[in-house]
Design a protein around this motif. Sequence first.
Motif, PDB file in Angstrom:
ATOM      1  N   GLN A  88       0.829  -1.204   0.000  1.00 10.81           N
ATOM      2  CA  GLN A  88       0.000   0.000   0.000  1.00 10.81           C
ATOM      3  C   GLN A  88       0.866   1.258   0.000  1.00 10.81           C
ATOM      4  O   GLN A  88       0.634   2.195  -0.771  1.00 10.81           O
ATOM      5  CB  GLN A  88      -0.945   0.018   1.201  1.00 10.81           C
ATOM      6  CG  GLN A  88      -1.854   1.247   1.201  1.00 10.81           C
ATOM      7  CD  GLN A  88      -2.618   1.435   2.486  1.00 10.81           C
ATOM      8  OE1 GLN A  88      -2.103   1.185   3.581  1.00 10.81           O
ATOM      9  NE2 GLN A  88      -3.864   1.865   2.360  1.00 10.81           N
ATOM     10  N   ALA A  89       1.882   1.296   0.852  1.00  9.88           N
ATOM     11  CA  ALA A  89       2.750   2.471   0.934  1.00  9.88           C
ATOM     12  C   ALA A  89       3.461   2.719  -0.394  1.00  9.88           C
ATOM     13  O   ALA A  89       3.573   3.872  -0.842  1.00  9.88           O
ATOM     14  CB  ALA A  89       3.770   2.296   2.060  1.00  9.88           C
ATOM     15  N   SER A  90       3.910   1.648  -1.034  1.00  8.35           N
ATOM     16  CA  SER A  90       4.572   1.772  -2.333  1.00  8.35           C
ATOM     17  C   SER A  90       3.624   2.350  -3.384  1.00  8.35           C
ATOM     18  O   SER A  90       3.999   3.240  -4.150  1.00  8.35           O
ATOM     19  CB  SER A  90       5.081   0.397  -2.773  1.00  8.35           C
ATOM     20  OG  SER A  90       5.544   0.436  -4.097  1.00  8.35           O
ATOM     21  N   HIS A  91       2.408   1.859  -3.408  1.00  6.58           N
ATOM     22  CA  HIS A  91       1.430   2.357  -4.373  1.00  6.58           C
ATOM     23  C   HIS A  91       1.102   3.827  -4.113  1.00  6.58           C
ATOM     24  O   HIS A  91       1.058   4.641  -5.041  1.00  6.58           O
ATOM     25  CB  HIS A  91       0.155   1.531  -4.316  1.00  6.58           C
ATOM     26  CG  HIS A  91       0.322   0.157  -4.867  1.00  6.58           C
ATOM     27  ND1 HIS A  91      -0.741  -0.701  -5.031  1.00  6.58           N
ATOM     28  CD2 HIS A  91       1.412  -0.537  -5.297  1.00  6.58           C
ATOM     29  CE1 HIS A  91      -0.301  -1.848  -5.533  1.00  6.58           C
ATOM     30  NE2 HIS A  91       1.001  -1.763  -5.699  1.00  6.58           N
ATOM     31  N   MET A  92       0.868   4.181  -2.863  1.00  2.00           N
ATOM     32  CA  MET A  92       0.476   5.552  -2.532  1.00  2.00           C
ATOM     33  C   MET A  92       1.630   6.542  -2.731  1.00  2.00           C
ATOM     34  O   MET A  92       1.401   7.722  -2.984  1.00  2.00           O
ATOM     35  CB  MET A  92      -0.077   5.611  -1.110  1.00  2.00           C
ATOM     36  CG  MET A  92      -1.402   4.850  -0.990  1.00  2.00           C
ATOM     37  SD  MET A  92      -2.044   4.742   0.689  1.00  2.00           S
ATOM     38  CE  MET A  92      -2.687   6.396   0.903  1.00  2.00           C
ATOM     39  N   ALA A  93       2.879   6.062  -2.663  1.00  2.00           N
ATOM     40  CA  ALA A  93       4.037   6.927  -2.886  1.00  2.00           C
ATOM     41  C   ALA A  93       4.345   7.115  -4.369  1.00  2.00           C
ATOM     42  O   ALA A  93       5.128   7.981  -4.735  1.00  2.00           O
ATOM     43  CB  ALA A  93       5.258   6.342  -2.178  1.00  2.00           C
ATOM     44  N   ASN A  94       3.713   6.333  -5.223  1.00  2.00           N
ATOM     45  CA  ASN A  94       3.963   6.393  -6.660  1.00  2.00           C
ATOM     46  C   ASN A  94       3.200   7.573  -7.256  1.00  2.00           C
ATOM     47  O   ASN A  94       2.072   7.434  -7.712  1.00  2.00           O
ATOM     48  CB  ASN A  94       3.548   5.071  -7.312  1.00  2.00           C
ATOM     49  CG  ASN A  94       3.909   5.013  -8.771  1.00  2.00           C
ATOM     50  OD1 ASN A  94       4.055   6.028  -9.444  1.00  2.00           O
ATOM     51  ND2 ASN A  94       4.048   3.802  -9.272  1.00  2.00           N
ATOM     52  N   THR A  95       3.832   8.732  -7.270  1.00  2.00           N
ATOM     53  CA  THR A  95       3.162   9.957  -7.724  1.00  2.00           C
ATOM     54  C   THR A  95       2.870   9.941  -9.221  1.00  2.00           C
ATOM     55  O   THR A  95       1.941  10.613  -9.666  1.00  2.00           O
ATOM     56  CB  THR A  95       3.999  11.202  -7.371  1.00  2.00           C
ATOM     57  OG1 THR A  95       5.301  11.057  -7.946  1.00  2.00           O
ATOM     58  CG2 THR A  95       4.108  11.360  -5.861  1.00  2.00           C
TER      59      THR A  95
END
Length: 199
Positions: free
Chosen positions: A55-62
């Motif tokens: 989830q963190a990786s996806h949400m950090a993918n601007t």
Amino acid sequence: MKLVSRSEWGAAAPTGSYTRISSTRGVKIHYEGSPVPDALLGDHGRCAGHVRAIQASHMANTSEGWIDIAYSFVVCPHGYVHEGRGLGHRNGANGNPTLNAGHYAVCAMVGTSGITSPTDEMLDGLVDAIDYCRSEGGRRQRSPGPPGRVRHRLPRRRPVRVGSAGRAQARSPPATAPASTRCSRATPSAPSPAASRPA
């Protein structure tokens, strides 16, 4: 089904509102496309942390603009189905807005190294997630066949080859697999790069 709610795995709140969907045509199965730690096999307690990392990786993918984990559900090696965006919400994992709205996205914790093939428990969890999505959590929808016949069509191993750019690329699934159970290629710890924006 061993369902793990968002609150149980410690999900962060989405950064925007989900797009509601009223029905789908099926379910797409994804794998992570990056290393998945072997340590998850012996310790289910680590699985929630791994979902949080996705989830963190996806949400950090601007560049993608994802508001949350891109998957509808994530299945761990122990067969637990972790709620991602869940039912009734468009996902961001299937490659484009039409596929995201038309198919749920279920990710298996399988990658390019570490855990590279599903456990029997994971296969059972994938069947549970597919059945759950197909029934819309109790409301039956169109399906390509009876739920009990899905497991024999799931791939036991996901062949991977290295492409010209040095990145792992999934081989196409066999032509005999119905569209609702075909594996989709996902980039490392993220859905395909053409996923809808924002999602």
